[in-house]
Design an enzyme around this catalytic site. Sequence first.
Site: not given
Length: 429
Positions: A59, A61-62, A93, A151, A231, A277, A304, A323
């Site tokens: 999980h 996010h790049l 996302n 996502d 999550h 979140n 995450d 985040g």
Amino acid sequence: MKILIKNANTTSHSTNGIKNIVIENERISQISDTEIEGNFNLVIDAKFKKLIPGLIDMHVHLRDPGFEERENLETGLKAALNGGVTSVGVMPNTDPCIDNPYLVDYLNLKSEKLNLAKLFSISAVTKKREGKELVEMEKISNRGIVAFSDDGNPVEDPYLLLRALEITKKIKKPIINHCEVKELSKLGCIREGFYSNYYGISGVPDVAESIMVARDIEMARYTQSHIHIAHLSTKSSVDLIRNAKTKNIPVTSEVTHNHLLFTDKSISDFSSSKKVNPPLPTIDDQLALIEGIKDGTIDIIVSDHAPYTKEEKSVDFTKAPYGISGVETLLSSLILISKNHEIDFSRLIDKVTYFPAKIFDLGLIGDIKEGYLADLVLLDLEKEWLVEEKSLVSKGKNTPFLGSTLPGKIEMVMVSGVIKIIGGRFTWN
């Protein structure tokens, strides 16, 4: 290239104890309790330090394409290696979001060229993640994606989710669903409870998560198609999944390392680096999450990883985006969790190696076993490192660990038999 790693204090699903390991042609070719003779291009004396499989963080996010000011593929994959993560599951996302085969090809080709950590693409469930029209799931699946997820947008339409699950059952890919009833959570910034009242911050009730978890479990039961719950953060959610597993409903789940180490009480400094979140749990919820790790209810641990710019996070807590940048603190956090909650370290390692590889069908990674790809991390458990901006490779410095000293210094990282970090130095420099 033929490599010998000797005197390694090995911890993995299949191999434990002091071992000597031979690596050739990208794979582990021999594991022995006794000394191995032969000619080697490189001999690494582990000196009885901890050798584990490279972490698999499913999980992440790049931010690429579209939000490269926060992170890009190169900085994100380098940050992963800096944290001992050799494989990442990349969330869709982005802008444009990963909802068609061509963007999957973009990620795959770019990551192959970079030749850093392994990248596993996760496609959106619906076009533009808008929850209105399904992506061409079978077509995009043929490009090698490992799962589907909108996502941070749950698939709210139950009929649409039903259709998606019927397709993913045929192509044998899970749907990762973000469990949140947004009508219940939209006004909140932290978990509803004593501390939301004490700090004067609007709270998110735990039912905002558990109602969606309950619905998804029922959908998985009805379709007998695999749903993976993203999550977890509440006791009610853990209880629901535990009950579902006793009935052999095809549901798996994850928790982040941040939710196992921080609680709503931790918001006392109003740091936006702790705004996430789902929100950080109450102490009772956290203890339930820990119990879920111990008894196998929760299958995997993730970061995450959600990097943001300083400018985005340098605002009032209630206005900051949700985040935490976490891919570089995941491994050290496992050491803390093991100590704080008396969980065997090997069990936690399974949650970030063996089980994600099996759940998402990633092939011969996530274990130290003959024939498996040599994705390995050598770790000195006796040393510590300081979390500061210059020690983090990610563009995202939004971590609650900033300024803290964490246990476990990475000595070597290997991906498919190729050394990416040695002696604390990056080989890409």
